[in-house]
Design a protein around this motif. Structure first.
Motif, mmCIF file in Angstrom:
data_model
loop_
_atom_site.group_PDB
_atom_site.id
_atom_site.type_symbol
_atom_site.label_atom_id
_atom_site.label_comp_id
_atom_site.label_asym_id
_atom_site.label_seq_id
_atom_site.Cartn_x
_atom_site.Cartn_y
_atom_site.Cartn_z
ATOM 1 N N ASP A 1 7.809 -44.803 -2.875
ATOM 2 C CA ASP A 1 7.300 -44.760 -1.547
ATOM 3 C C ASP A 1 7.843 -45.684 -0.561
ATOM 4 O O ASP A 1 7.391 -45.897 0.664
ATOM 5 N N GLY A 2 8.911 -46.320 -1.043
ATOM 6 C CA GLY A 2 9.646 -47.294 -0.107
ATOM 7 C C GLY A 2 9.412 -48.771 -0.530
ATOM 8 O O GLY A 2 9.896 -49.659 -0.144
ATOM 9 N N LYS A 3 8.382 -49.029 -1.458
ATOM 10 C CA LYS A 3 7.843 -50.299 -1.947
ATOM 11 C C LYS A 3 7.872 -50.270 -3.438
ATOM 12 O O LYS A 3 8.169 -51.297 -4.066
ATOM 13 N N SER A 4 7.221 -49.369 -3.755
ATOM 14 C CA SER A 4 6.891 -49.292 -5.386
ATOM 15 C C SER A 4 7.148 -47.747 -6.036
ATOM 16 O O SER A 4 6.839 -46.716 -5.207
ATOM 17 N N PHE A 5 7.190 -47.647 -7.320
ATOM 18 C CA PHE A 5 6.931 -46.174 -7.741
ATOM 19 C C PHE A 5 5.659 -45.824 -7.998
ATOM 20 O O PHE A 5 5.147 -46.674 -8.451
ATOM 21 N N VAL A 6 5.270 -44.750 -7.642
ATOM 22 C CA VAL A 6 3.903 -44.137 -7.641
ATOM 23 C C VAL A 6 3.880 -42.994 -8.671
ATOM 24 O O VAL A 6 4.538 -41.972 -8.374
ATOM 25 N N PRO A 7 3.113 -43.330 -9.832
ATOM 26 C CA PRO A 7 2.856 -42.083 -10.732
ATOM 27 C C PRO A 7 2.218 -40.988 -10.482
ATOM 28 O O PRO A 7 1.374 -41.057 -9.448
ATOM 29 N N LEU A 8 2.714 -39.637 -10.754
ATOM 30 C CA LEU A 8 2.191 -38.433 -10.483
ATOM 31 C C LEU A 8 0.993 -38.272 -11.618
ATOM 32 O O LEU A 8 1.527 -38.397 -12.715
ATOM 33 N N GLY A 9 0.026 -37.583 -11.271
ATOM 34 C CA GLY A 9 -0.934 -37.361 -12.159
ATOM 35 C C GLY A 9 -2.059 -38.362 -12.349
ATOM 36 O O GLY A 9 -1.749 -39.553 -11.635
ATOM 37 N N ASN A 10 -2.812 -38.107 -13.462
ATOM 38 C CA ASN A 10 -3.824 -39.129 -13.622
ATOM 39 C C ASN A 10 -3.702 -39.831 -14.874
ATOM 40 O O ASN A 10 -4.055 -39.685 -15.977
ATOM 41 N N ILE A 11 -2.979 -41.026 -14.733
ATOM 42 C CA ILE A 11 -2.244 -41.808 -15.532
ATOM 43 C C ILE A 11 -2.857 -43.210 -15.549
ATOM 44 O O ILE A 11 -3.065 -43.829 -14.387
ATOM 45 N N THR A 12 -3.444 -43.751 -16.724
ATOM 46 C CA THR A 12 -4.005 -45.062 -16.837
ATOM 47 C C THR A 12 -3.137 -46.148 -17.485
ATOM 48 O O THR A 12 -2.734 -45.618 -18.558
ATOM 49 N N PHE A 13 -2.820 -47.164 -16.758
ATOM 50 C CA PHE A 13 -2.076 -48.154 -17.341
ATOM 51 C C PHE A 13 -2.591 -49.457 -17.266
ATOM 52 O O PHE A 13 -3.716 -49.506 -16.848
ATOM 53 N N LYS A 14 -2.429 -50.250 -18.444
ATOM 54 C CA LYS A 14 -2.840 -51.800 -18.461
ATOM 55 C C LYS A 14 -2.244 -52.699 -17.309
ATOM 56 O O LYS A 14 -1.000 -52.308 -16.952
ATOM 57 N N LEU A 15 -2.991 -53.578 -16.601
ATOM 58 C CA LEU A 15 -2.792 -54.419 -15.845
ATOM 59 C C LEU A 15 -1.286 -55.182 -16.501
ATOM 60 O O LEU A 15 -1.240 -55.633 -17.654
ATOM 61 N N LYS A 16 -0.254 -55.236 -15.612
ATOM 62 C CA LYS A 16 1.004 -55.957 -16.046
ATOM 63 C C LYS A 16 1.794 -55.193 -17.171
ATOM 64 O O LYS A 16 2.440 -55.928 -17.989
ATOM 65 N N GLN A 17 1.475 -53.945 -17.652
ATOM 66 C CA GLN A 17 2.049 -53.245 -18.553
ATOM 67 C C GLN A 17 3.605 -53.196 -18.118
ATOM 68 O O GLN A 17 3.683 -52.800 -17.183
ATOM 69 N N SER A 18 4.385 -53.342 -19.268
ATOM 70 C CA SER A 18 5.768 -53.263 -18.788
ATOM 71 C C SER A 18 6.254 -51.673 -19.098
ATOM 72 O O SER A 18 5.478 -50.913 -19.260
ATOM 73 N N ALA A 19 7.012 -51.380 -18.232
ATOM 74 C CA ALA A 19 7.690 -50.041 -18.074
ATOM 75 C C ALA A 19 9.154 -50.203 -18.269
ATOM 76 O O ALA A 19 9.802 -51.082 -17.605
ATOM 77 N N ILE A 20 9.773 -48.971 -18.586
ATOM 78 C CA ILE A 20 11.313 -48.678 -18.194
ATOM 79 C C ILE A 20 11.324 -47.469 -17.208
ATOM 80 O O ILE A 20 10.739 -46.484 -17.182
ATOM 81 N N VAL A 21 12.191 -47.895 -16.071
ATOM 82 C CA VAL A 21 12.057 -46.825 -15.063
ATOM 83 C C VAL A 21 13.737 -46.339 -15.054
ATOM 84 O O VAL A 21 14.585 -46.959 -14.862
ATOM 85 N N VAL A 22 13.533 -44.914 -15.042
ATOM 86 C CA VAL A 22 14.921 -44.212 -15.079
ATOM 87 C C VAL A 22 15.001 -43.282 -13.766
ATOM 88 O O VAL A 22 14.174 -42.717 -13.656
ATOM 89 N N VAL A 23 16.046 -43.698 -13.019
ATOM 90 C CA VAL A 23 16.170 -43.047 -11.671
ATOM 91 C C VAL A 23 16.967 -41.938 -11.677
ATOM 92 O O VAL A 23 18.092 -41.928 -12.292
ATOM 93 N N ASP A 24 16.619 -40.601 -11.345
ATOM 94 C CA ASP A 24 17.299 -39.481 -11.462
ATOM 95 C C ASP A 24 18.141 -39.202 -10.178
ATOM 96 O O ASP A 24 17.433 -38.874 -9.084
#
Length: 71
Positions: free
Chosen positions: A9-32
């Motif tokens: 969105d210009g600042k951060s990645f916004v997940p689509l769908g109803n996904i729940t994450f833990k606070l400060k959960q790590s992630a790997i982002v792959v940009v298509d």
């Protein structure tokens, strides 16, 4: 590990769908880089399929069978 379709969105990645994450959960982002469209209808399963190796499906099936059979 799960695959999640998201958009930037210009600042951060916004997940689509109803996904729940833990606070400060790590992630790997792959940009298509080949898919710059605003199409938001690709499912997580469809997105993951892009990177899947069909020759390894039998290993996943064997692992799932073992996990659910209690072995």
């Amino acid at each position: 590990m799960i695959a999640v379709k998201a958009y930037y969105d210009g600042k951060s990645f916004v997940p689509l769908g109803n996904i729940t994450f833990k606070l400060k959960q790590s992630a790997i982002v792959v940009v298509d880089e080949e898919n710059d469209s605003d199409e938001k209808s690709v499912s997580c399963r469809g997105l993951a399929a892009i990177y899947a190796n069909p020759s390894l499906v039998h290993l996943e099936q064997e692992t799932a069978s073992s996990a659910f059979s209690g072995k």
